[in-house]
Design an enzyme around this catalytic site. Structure first.
Site, PDB file in Angstrom:
ATOM      1  N   ASP A 278       0.865  -1.174   0.000  1.00  0.00           N
ATOM      2  CA  ASP A 278       0.000   0.000   0.000  1.00  0.00           C
ATOM      3  C   ASP A 278       0.911   1.235   0.000  1.00  0.00           C
ATOM      4  OD1 ASP A 278      -2.151   1.687  -0.024  1.00  0.00           O
ATOM      5  OD2 ASP A 278      -3.204   0.737   1.645  1.00  0.00           O
TER       6      ASP A 278
HETATM    7  C1  NOJ Z   1      -3.991   3.952   0.233  1.00  0.00           C
HETATM    8  C2  NOJ Z   1      -5.197   3.104   0.364  1.00  0.00           C
HETATM    9  O1  NOJ Z   1      -5.153   2.381   1.575  1.00  0.00           O
HETATM   10  C3  NOJ Z   1      -5.401   2.122  -0.782  1.00  0.00           C
HETATM   11  O2  NOJ Z   1      -6.659   1.535  -0.649  1.00  0.00           O
HETATM   12  C4  NOJ Z   1      -5.253   2.810  -2.100  1.00  0.00           C
HETATM   13  O3  NOJ Z   1      -5.469   1.894  -3.145  1.00  0.00           O
HETATM   14  C5  NOJ Z   1      -3.872   3.417  -2.179  1.00  0.00           C
HETATM   15  N1  NOJ Z   1      -3.709   4.385  -1.108  1.00  0.00           N
HETATM   16  C6  NOJ Z   1      -3.585   4.094  -3.517  1.00  0.00           C
HETATM   17  O4  NOJ Z   1      -4.314   5.252  -3.625  1.00  0.00           O
END
Ligand code: NOJ
Length: 764
Positions: A278
């Site tokens: 993530d």
């Molecule tokens: C953080 C989030 O937790 C995730 O769900 C998302 O896909 C990513 N950022 C990318 O934006």
């Protein structure tokens, strides 16, 4: 050449820097310039073959331009892939994930995912960061908005439907060794199951906080949707920010290399797709307490994270690690240089395989032709409207709904004419102007323009002054004093025959980093509601929200209560369709509605204690002194329609059966009304005598049927002993699923509370 041969020959020709470059996943960044003069680090990286993929491009032209640069900068001509947060629609925003879950309609969910995929693919995207399959039982957690709700079976079916919708029939079949070709039909994208795992079980509902739970709960509640998504062929998975039982997920070797990747023979899922971090998740291992950057990187790579999103720590640290290895005795972690080199190869191989599966090694511009066309917008809009009507849940109705189309209604409250909040959280490519607001939707449907007053801000002044202000509120604020606004609203309401109160929370108040202690409506809206209720006029309340809110006052004093969530571009039109009978309410809660935020987590499937639950005020029972009834206000699976549906007595084909046989449970459902009923018949089980405490009830199957007025239909559920297996896991590594012979109780009905029971005995 097969994909494997193709990838191996490429890998064999790559040097270390090129391999590490493939593991670098960058954001396109705000204000991205796609012309030659782009002055960002991304530009430098692309020129050196130092990027494997980019997320967040905003147009086909920008994706094409970046692809051209990547190809020019890559000695071996290795293309990028492009990803985006397409969570509940792309340009056409559908209802929130939690709302779609309330439709219990897998065909519809699959269709919305397929439409979103087609829109995304037409913009040159190859991967979507969805489905979000985090089971959660905590309404305080802001990301409840994105997910499938509280139940593992419902979440698993949603995971399957969404993966199928995104990837289409071609992609899933490509998992496994020998396949020769890439992406099947155009218009599809790779799914990314997230967030692996137990992100929906953070302590106290605080986003990013860690989950401490039994391995049994992990295996039975939080992992099944991932298993289902993988079974459907999901090509990628994203790690979660949180730690599970003390180990941050970006370093959780036993769960990633173990449960997820190990072969089925070894007790894993055999996942051979791509694992992405993530956003800065690798870097965050340091504040998690797992050591400085180099150690964090080594741990993440060792745990099985193939790509490093945004943080660039792989880019910075892997060259040295590949040369010297790491020896950190104080952290109990050492890996030789050779081993790290092999791990880099392995991660790079997965990135290349992913690209090959997408067809990008054959054609880097696959799906990016300038002639690429998105699917017809009007088709998407119609689907969004249908989805909104199917996902709103009717919680109360004393017969006032559906309204007559000529009724003189007053539409009051901060959501009466709102567009932006209808999109809900994570709608990065949606546009508020695509939303037809509720007042216009009602006027278009009925031919009568409703009287309208705003009547209250979305949140209290105190909220705005405090931390919630950081999150902003997407409405124009009425600068007049509250008393004046409410007085005006009451005056408008007085002039109408029926009052519709449009209340709820702003889209910024549910979503990432948007947990709340209280799940009450803001006090200012409750004051508006009280003023409207005091008029004594027929009162219909519609709640737009991203989480379950506690509804006590609203439910007691409204003649009808419709929970509409944030319903996307067609949200208000779907609500208008329901209010005026152009659509039948069929939504059923995918998550229990609590009476009070402090009850969280809340689930119908909680394990019993040794003491009964009170049901009413009492001592020495499980419950709270200051909560009269600790059953959820509205239970999981609950929802009303406009036609009453009756259930006959359930019958079993046999009440005792060998465990190798199947047994059929049949029940007759009857539409006693004069309108069509869309009923979701739900089957729960309980195991009264087991080796460990089992949930009071557990959903094991459901079926949605449409019944014409007066129609009766026999519904049959085929039951096997395997459905009653449960995990026993003193440790993750020694977990096993087992099943007891003997008595099982089966509960069938319209929701998790209102059921009839039959008993079945398995003879082993
Ligand atoms: C953080 C989030 O937790 C995730 O769900 C998302 O896909 C990513 N950022 C990318 O934006």
């Amino acid at each position: 050449m097969t994909i494997i041969e193709r990838v191996e020959s490429l890998l064999g020709a790559m040097d270390l820097a090129e391999k590490i470059g493939q593991l670098n996943l960058l954001a396109a960044g705000e204000g991205l310039v796609t012309g030659a003069g782009q002055p960002t680090a991304l530009s430098d990286r692309l020129a050196n073959g130092g990027v494997g993929a980019i997320f967040g491009t905003k147009s086909l032209a920008s994706a094409r331009a970046l692809q051209e640069r990547a190809l020019a900068g890559s000695r071996l001509g290795i293309p990028l892939f492009f990803a985006e947060d397409v969570i509940h629609g792309h340009r056409t925003i559908f209802p929130l994930g939690i709302a779609m879950a309330c439709s219990w309609d897998m065909g519809l969910i699959r269709e919305t995912a397929a439409y979103a995929a087609a829109e995304a693919a037409a913009e040159g995207l190859h991967q979507v960061y969805a489905p979000m399959v985090d089971v959660t039982r905590d309404p305080r957690w802001g990301r409840v908005a994105e997910g499938p709700g509280e139940d593992p079976l419902l979440a698993s079916r949603i995971a399957t439907a969404m993966v199928q919708g995104f990837q289409g029939p071609g992609l899933g079949a490509m998992l496994g060794a020998g396949s020769a070709s890439g992406l099947g039909a155009s218009g599809h994208v790779a799914a990314c199951l997230k967030h692996f795992v137990a992100y929906g079980a953070p302590q106290s509902g605080r986003d990013y906080d860690n989950a401490s739970l039994s391995w049994e709960d992990l295996l039975e509640t939080y992992l099944p949707p991932f298993a289902a998504g993988l079974e459907a062929g999901a090509l990628s998975v994203m790690a979660a920010f949180n730690a599970v039982n003390k180990v941050p997920m970006h370093a959780h070797h036993p769960l990633i290399e173990g449960w997820l990747r190990a072969s089925r023979a070894e007790g894993g899922q055999g996942f051979d797709g791509l694992m992405v971090s993530d956003y800065t998740g690798v870097k965050e291992l340091t504040p998690h307490g797992l050591g400085p950057a180099q150690l964090a990187v080594a741990r993440a790579l060792h745990a099985g994270i193939d790509m490093d999103m945004v943080g660039e720590d792989y880019w910075r640290e892997l060259p040295a690690l590949a040369h010297h290895g790491i020896d950190a005795p104080d952290a109990g972690f050492s890996l030789g240089a050779e081993r790290i080199g092999a791990m880099i190869d392995c991660a790079c191989r997965r990135v290349l395989t992913f690209k090959a599966r997408l067809g990008l090694l054959d054609d880097p511009f696959r799906g990016m032709a300038e002639t690429a066309r998105p699917p017809a917008r009007d088709k998407g809009r119609a689907l969004a409207r249908k989805a909104a009507a199917a996902s709103a849940v009717l919680l109360e109705n004393n017969g006032i709904l559906p309204l007559a189309r000529g009724a003189r209604v007053a539409l009051i409250g901060p959501f009466a004419a709102d567009r932006a909040n209808m999109l809900g959280t994570w709608s990065v490519s949606g546009r508020a102007e695509d939303v037809v607001p509720l007042d216009q939707a009602v006027a278009a449907l009925t031919g009568v323009t409703p009287a309208r007053a705003w009547g209250a801000d979305i949140v209290d002044e105190s909220w705005l002054a405090a931390r919630l202000n950081v999150h902003g509120v997407t409405v124009d604020r009425d600068p007049r004093p509250e008393a004046e606004q409410i007085a005006e609203a009451v005056a408008v309401a007085r002039g109408a025959d029926i009052v519709i109160a449009a209340l709820g929370e702003a889209k910024e108040h549910a979503g990432e980093s948007s947990s709340r202690l209280s799940v009450d409506l803001p006090a200012v809206q409750l004051r508006l509601f009280a003023a409207l209720a005091a008029l004594g006029k027929p009162l219909v309340t519609v709640v737009f929200a991203g989480r379950p809110l506690s509804l006590a006052a609203l439910s007691k004093q409204s003649d009808a209560l419709l929970y509409a969530w944030h319903g996307g571009v067609g949200g208000p039109e779907g609500v208008a369709d329901l209010l005026f009978g152009a659509a039948e309410p069929s939504g059923r809660l995918a998550i229990s509605m609590p009476r009070h935020g402090a009850e969280a987590p809340v689930t119908y499937a909680s394990d019993p204690s040794g003491r009964p639950s009170p049901g009413r005020f009492a001592k020495f029972l499980t419950g709270w002194l200051d909560l009269e009834d600790d059953a959820p206000h509205f239970p999981f699976g609950f929802g009303l329609g406009y036609a009453p549906v009756g259930y006959g007595p359930p019958r079993l084909s046999r009440d005792t059966a060998p465990a190798s046989d199947r047994v059929t449970l049949s029940v007759m459902v009857v539409n006693h009304g004069t309108r069509t009923a869309i009923e979701t018949v739900q089957l729960y089980a309980s195991d009264p005598v087991a080796q460990v405490t089992r949930p009071a009830r557990k959903l094991i199957d459901f079926m949605q049927v449409s019944l014409s007025p007066g129609e009766s239909r026999e519904i049959g559920f085929s039951i096997s002993a395997a459905q009653f297996a449960y995990p026993v896991a003193p440790a993750l590594e020694t977990a096993c699923w087992q099943r007891d012979p003997g008595l099982i109780r089966l509960h069938v009905g319209a929701n998790s509370r209102d059921t009839q029971m039959v008993e079945l005995t398995w003879r082993d």
